[in-house]
Scaffold this motif. Structure first.
Motif, mmCIF file in Angstrom:
data_model
loop_
_atom_site.group_PDB
_atom_site.id
_atom_site.type_symbol
_atom_site.label_atom_id
_atom_site.label_comp_id
_atom_site.label_asym_id
_atom_site.label_seq_id
_atom_site.Cartn_x
_atom_site.Cartn_y
_atom_site.Cartn_z
ATOM 1 N N MET A 1 0.822 -1.205 0.000
ATOM 2 C CA MET A 1 0.000 0.000 0.000
ATOM 3 C C MET A 1 0.859 1.259 0.000
ATOM 4 N N HIS A 2 2.052 1.181 0.587
ATOM 5 C CA HIS A 2 2.920 2.356 0.558
ATOM 6 C C HIS A 2 3.344 2.671 -0.870
ATOM 7 N N HIS A 3 3.658 1.641 -1.650
ATOM 8 C CA HIS A 3 3.967 1.853 -3.065
ATOM 9 C C HIS A 3 2.792 2.535 -3.762
ATOM 10 N N ILE A 4 1.596 2.013 -3.518
ATOM 11 C CA ILE A 4 0.405 2.543 -4.181
ATOM 12 C C ILE A 4 0.185 4.014 -3.825
ATOM 13 N N LEU A 5 0.207 4.314 -2.524
ATOM 14 C CA LEU A 5 -0.075 5.685 -2.086
ATOM 15 C C LEU A 5 0.972 6.671 -2.602
ATOM 16 N N MET A 6 2.245 6.291 -2.547
ATOM 17 C CA MET A 6 3.290 7.203 -3.001
ATOM 18 C C MET A 6 3.215 7.418 -4.515
ATOM 19 N N TYR A 7 2.877 6.366 -5.233
ATOM 20 C CA TYR A 7 2.727 6.518 -6.692
ATOM 21 C C TYR A 7 1.557 7.448 -7.012
ATOM 22 N N GLU A 8 0.453 7.281 -6.305
ATOM 23 C CA GLU A 8 -0.719 8.128 -6.543
ATOM 24 C C GLU A 8 -0.432 9.580 -6.191
ATOM 25 N N ILE A 9 0.320 9.797 -5.118
ATOM 26 C CA ILE A 9 0.696 11.157 -4.732
ATOM 27 C C ILE A 9 1.569 11.794 -5.806
ATOM 28 N N GLN A 10 2.572 11.058 -6.268
ATOM 29 C CA GLN A 10 3.495 11.585 -7.271
ATOM 30 C C GLN A 10 2.791 11.973 -8.565
ATOM 31 N N ASN A 11 1.695 11.276 -8.850
ATOM 32 C CA ASN A 11 0.969 11.536 -10.090
ATOM 33 C C ASN A 11 -0.276 12.398 -9.879
ATOM 34 N N ASN A 12 -0.353 13.007 -8.680
ATOM 35 C CA ASN A 12 -1.459 13.909 -8.348
ATOM 36 C C ASN A 12 -2.830 13.266 -8.546
ATOM 37 N N ASN A 13 -2.908 11.977 -8.227
ATOM 38 C CA ASN A 13 -4.165 11.245 -8.380
ATOM 39 C C ASN A 13 -4.941 11.099 -7.082
ATOM 40 N N LEU A 14 -4.288 11.400 -5.949
ATOM 41 C CA LEU A 14 -4.902 11.091 -4.663
ATOM 42 C C LEU A 14 -4.389 12.058 -3.607
ATOM 43 N N LYS A 15 -5.304 12.487 -2.740
ATOM 44 C CA LYS A 15 -4.931 13.373 -1.631
ATOM 45 C C LYS A 15 -4.731 12.527 -0.376
ATOM 46 N N VAL A 16 -3.468 12.392 0.034
ATOM 47 C CA VAL A 16 -3.108 11.539 1.169
ATOM 48 C C VAL A 16 -2.420 12.381 2.236
ATOM 49 N N HIS A 17 -2.775 12.134 3.480
ATOM 50 C CA HIS A 17 -2.172 12.854 4.605
ATOM 51 C C HIS A 17 -1.352 11.882 5.448
ATOM 52 N N PHE A 18 -0.067 12.181 5.615
ATOM 53 C CA PHE A 18 0.813 11.437 6.516
ATOM 54 C C PHE A 18 1.219 12.362 7.657
ATOM 55 N N ASP A 19 1.018 11.911 8.893
ATOM 56 C CA ASP A 19 1.437 12.711 10.040
ATOM 57 C C ASP A 19 1.656 11.778 11.225
ATOM 58 N N PHE A 20 2.600 12.133 12.103
ATOM 59 C CA PHE A 20 2.900 11.291 13.261
ATOM 60 C C PHE A 20 2.042 11.754 14.431
ATOM 61 N N LEU A 21 0.964 10.997 14.701
ATOM 62 C CA LEU A 21 -0.021 11.382 15.711
ATOM 63 C C LEU A 21 -0.125 10.380 16.852
ATOM 64 N N ILE A 22 0.754 9.382 16.872
ATOM 65 C CA ILE A 22 0.611 8.262 17.805
ATOM 66 C C ILE A 22 1.912 7.983 18.549
ATOM 67 N N ILE A 23 1.802 7.131 19.581
ATOM 68 C CA ILE A 23 2.975 6.640 20.307
ATOM 69 C C ILE A 23 2.947 5.118 20.262
ATOM 70 N N GLU A 24 4.097 4.504 19.958
ATOM 71 C CA GLU A 24 4.142 3.053 19.801
ATOM 72 C C GLU A 24 5.202 2.381 20.676
ATOM 73 N N GLY A 25 5.986 3.131 21.428
ATOM 74 C CA GLY A 25 7.017 2.531 22.258
ATOM 75 C C GLY A 25 6.473 2.079 23.598
ATOM 76 N N LEU A 26 7.345 1.922 24.589
ATOM 77 C CA LEU A 26 6.889 1.638 25.942
ATOM 78 C C LEU A 26 6.276 2.908 26.523
ATOM 79 N N PRO A 27 5.271 2.786 27.388
ATOM 80 C CA PRO A 27 4.400 3.922 27.701
ATOM 81 C C PRO A 27 5.050 5.100 28.405
#
Length: 257
Positions: free
Chosen positions: A195-221
């Protein structure tokens, strides 16, 4: 407020941390949750969480019908590869929603709508809550044909769905560390187009509006604090959710059932 539903398909005994997940769902009453499972609904369950009786056999049958492929999943972890296709496979359950998302149950949510706002939903068709790759634990899709069928843009989707092998298709085919270090998905050899390949390809070709942002925590609490739905770190900044992926596997925090 735009309608949103988060989906999880889970088979087998519910883990010890599931009650934490449910509690955090209850403080997000404007978001609905659908849990497709072979487990019974807990006696204390928030009104916005719906349990749908389901089996692996039923999933295989429905996925085969909707994707026009022979799907024969033998173990539940393989479901991760199918998450981007839930908008098609489970479409009958999504008709009343403008947006649907994938989620896991090893999460403790903060205030979802504080981060996934109507403005953001209007501006973007796909939302990932990491900045470096799609998040299989929580990702939002606009409920339209264009986004629901995105997975078919991978040249490998039939191979992925008809194989017993887990490919981490929903994210990046296991090259997480490379991407975290700033790598380009198109400059590293992978076994399949994810899916990362798909999303990045779509972004590069201006076919899709995708938002990437770091909004979470995944380590030890550490210094995480949850107070009636508000999840914060060190009382300094708010986060969308805490992912227990490392916590539940740590030898010092591992809880035995």
């Amino acid at each position: 407020m735009k309608s949103m539903v988060l989906i999880n398909v889970f088979f087998g005994k519910l883990p010890w941390y599931f009650n934490f997940f449910l509690k955090s769902c209850s403080t997000n009453p404007t978001v609905n949750f659908l849990i497709f499972t072979d487990q019974e609904k807990p006696k204390k369950c928030p009104n916005n969480v719906e349990f749908i009786p389901f089996s692996l056999k039923q999933f295989n049958s429905l996925a085969s019908e909707r994707l026009n492929l022979k799907i024969e999943i033998k173990y539940a972890y393989k479901l991760c590869d199918f998450k981007p296709a839930y908008g098609i496979i489970l479409s009958d359950y999504l008709k009343d929603y403008e947006y649907w998302g994938i989620t896991d149950i090893d999460l403790i949510f903060g205030r979802i709508r504080e981060f996934i706002t109507d403005e953001m939903l209007t501006d973007y068709e796909v939302i990932s809550v990491r900045n470096d790759y799609p998040t299989g634990s929580f990702m939002i899709f606009e409920n339209k044909e264009k986004t629901n069928w995105l997975f078919k843009k991978s040249k490998d989707y039939e191979k992925i769905f008809t194989s017993d092998k887990h490919y981490c298709f929903d994210e990046c085919n296991f090259v997480h560390q490379y991407l975290e270090d700033g790598g380009d998905i198109f400059e590293i050899e992978t076994e399949i187009e994810s899916m990362h390949h798909i999303l990045m390809y779509e972004i590069q070709n201006n076919n899709l509006k995708v938002h990437f942002d770091f909004l979470i925590i995944e380590g030890l609490p550490g210094k995480l604090f949850w107070n009636n739905g508000l999840l914060s770190f060190k009382n300094e900044f708010e986060v969308l959710h805490y992912h227990l992926i490392l916590y539940k596997a740590n030898q010092y925090t591992l809880k035995r059932d």
